[in-house]
Design an enzyme around this catalytic site. Sequence first.
Site, mmCIF file in Angstrom:
data_model
loop_
_atom_site.group_PDB
_atom_site.id
_atom_site.type_symbol
_atom_site.label_atom_id
_atom_site.label_comp_id
_atom_site.label_asym_id
_atom_site.label_seq_id
_atom_site.Cartn_x
_atom_site.Cartn_y
_atom_site.Cartn_z
ATOM 1 N N GLU A 180 0.824 -1.210 0.000
ATOM 2 C CA GLU A 180 0.000 0.000 0.000
ATOM 3 C C GLU A 180 0.861 1.264 0.000
ATOM 4 O O GLU A 180 0.592 2.222 -0.729
ATOM 5 C CB GLU A 180 -0.944 0.000 1.211
ATOM 6 C CG GLU A 180 -1.882 1.195 1.201
ATOM 7 C CD GLU A 180 -2.635 1.359 2.513
ATOM 8 O OE1 GLU A 180 -3.098 0.353 3.088
ATOM 9 O OE2 GLU A 180 -2.738 2.511 2.969
ATOM 10 N N SER A 314 0.095 -9.126 7.852
ATOM 11 C CA SER A 314 -0.998 -8.139 7.841
ATOM 12 C C SER A 314 -0.628 -6.988 8.763
ATOM 13 O O SER A 314 -0.421 -7.179 9.967
ATOM 14 C CB SER A 314 -2.295 -8.816 8.315
ATOM 15 O OG SER A 314 -3.197 -7.837 8.799
ATOM 16 N N ASN A 316 -2.386 -4.302 9.827
ATOM 17 C CA ASN A 316 -3.330 -3.900 10.883
ATOM 18 C C ASN A 316 -3.353 -4.945 12.004
ATOM 19 O O ASN A 316 -3.483 -4.606 13.181
ATOM 20 C CB ASN A 316 -4.716 -3.621 10.301
ATOM 21 C CG ASN A 316 -5.515 -4.867 10.012
ATOM 22 O OD1 ASN A 316 -6.218 -5.378 10.876
ATOM 23 N ND2 ASN A 316 -5.405 -5.393 8.790
#
Length: 402
Positions: A180, A314, A316
């Site tokens: 991202e 991941s 988060n």
Amino acid sequence: MEPQKVNRPVNVRRPEVMAQVAEDLARFQSSLVEWIREQGNELELPGVRLFLAESFGFCDGVKRAIEIAYAACRLFKGRRIWLIGEIIHNPDVNASLDALGLLHLPWKMDDPAYDALTAEDVVIMPAFGVPVSLRQRLEARGVTLVDSTCGNVIKVWQRVRTYAAAGVTSIIHGKARHEESMATASQSQGKDGKGNYLVIFNETEACLVADYMNGRGLDKKAFLERFAGCVSLGFDPDVHLAEIGLANQTTMLKSETAAIQQLLRAAVVERDGSDARFHMFDTICGATQDRQNALFALLEKPLDAMFIIGGYNSSNTTHLAHIAARRVPTFFVSTAECLLGPQRIRCYDLEKKKEVVRPLPAWFKHPERELQIGVTAGASCPANVIEAVICRIAELCGCAEL
Ligand code: SF4
């Protein structure tokens, strides 16, 4: 091969396939988890009280991305369907897509695999989006593009493009090698590619930037070495830190982002006498915030242990594990199989940054009083995995099958 045409992503969420996709995605649901939710997020078992966070598991962006991948597989059956990297960071979900025959393209801009693509190929862009140059490369190949980029990520892109258009350098709070952040960094160069960015990971790096802006700490050479791979081409800290705008990877730790904002704002004020050349926009997504806030609330309870469920890559989920580990014994697991037995658990070690096997505390099997166990899961973790972990915890605590 000559570029065939500049193509737009196709909408695969068509009524004719969505009913089938809904059936496909039922495998990620859990009636047990829904039932616990309806009971006020608590499950009382003999000797164990289990608390689920108020907010956990799949967010809307992840659900949509998985739906899109399944819909593409249905709609384009018989064609080669590629996915760039991972659709999201969860091993269970990714394995289910692999089972549908999805092929993988590496997350490497210059990989020759992209040159072999033709107009017959279908390429799915993941929920994190892809860098501008990669998107252009795909468009030039004439492939059928399917875009699952989350709307919250696109909001960050809009923000950094606005900075670029105003000649403001984007300071991106994120992980420089996370998909991202790489996509956002490319967007921060603006339409003409002349915008600039600097990706900083934490408060320590923000302090280095703040000091540099005020003539302290690293000299220019050392600064550029320290942030190699985290800055735009030709980045000059003497020029490009004059006016800065903050944005963040959507899944960062909110408290850390707030601290970085304060640090950099203070640095601009110290240098300029005002914060006129400091801009900020909180781009942590609502789902990330909800899951962090729910975990903070859960940690107010007198818990014996906390289980965090999700993919180890991941972002988060990793932040949830960091939050919990500061307060209570925490086990970060990706699947129920990580709970090896009453004495051992396979879990992710946040310091060593790898999976390790650790002993489970003795009280797990032989509690002297009722155990209080907290459970939450990252935004990319499906409910069926959460259910499996809950059942395994109950089993190891000596409860009969749920
Ligand atoms: S965590 Fe946020 S940004 Fe990421 S997919 Fe979910 S809603 Fe989108």
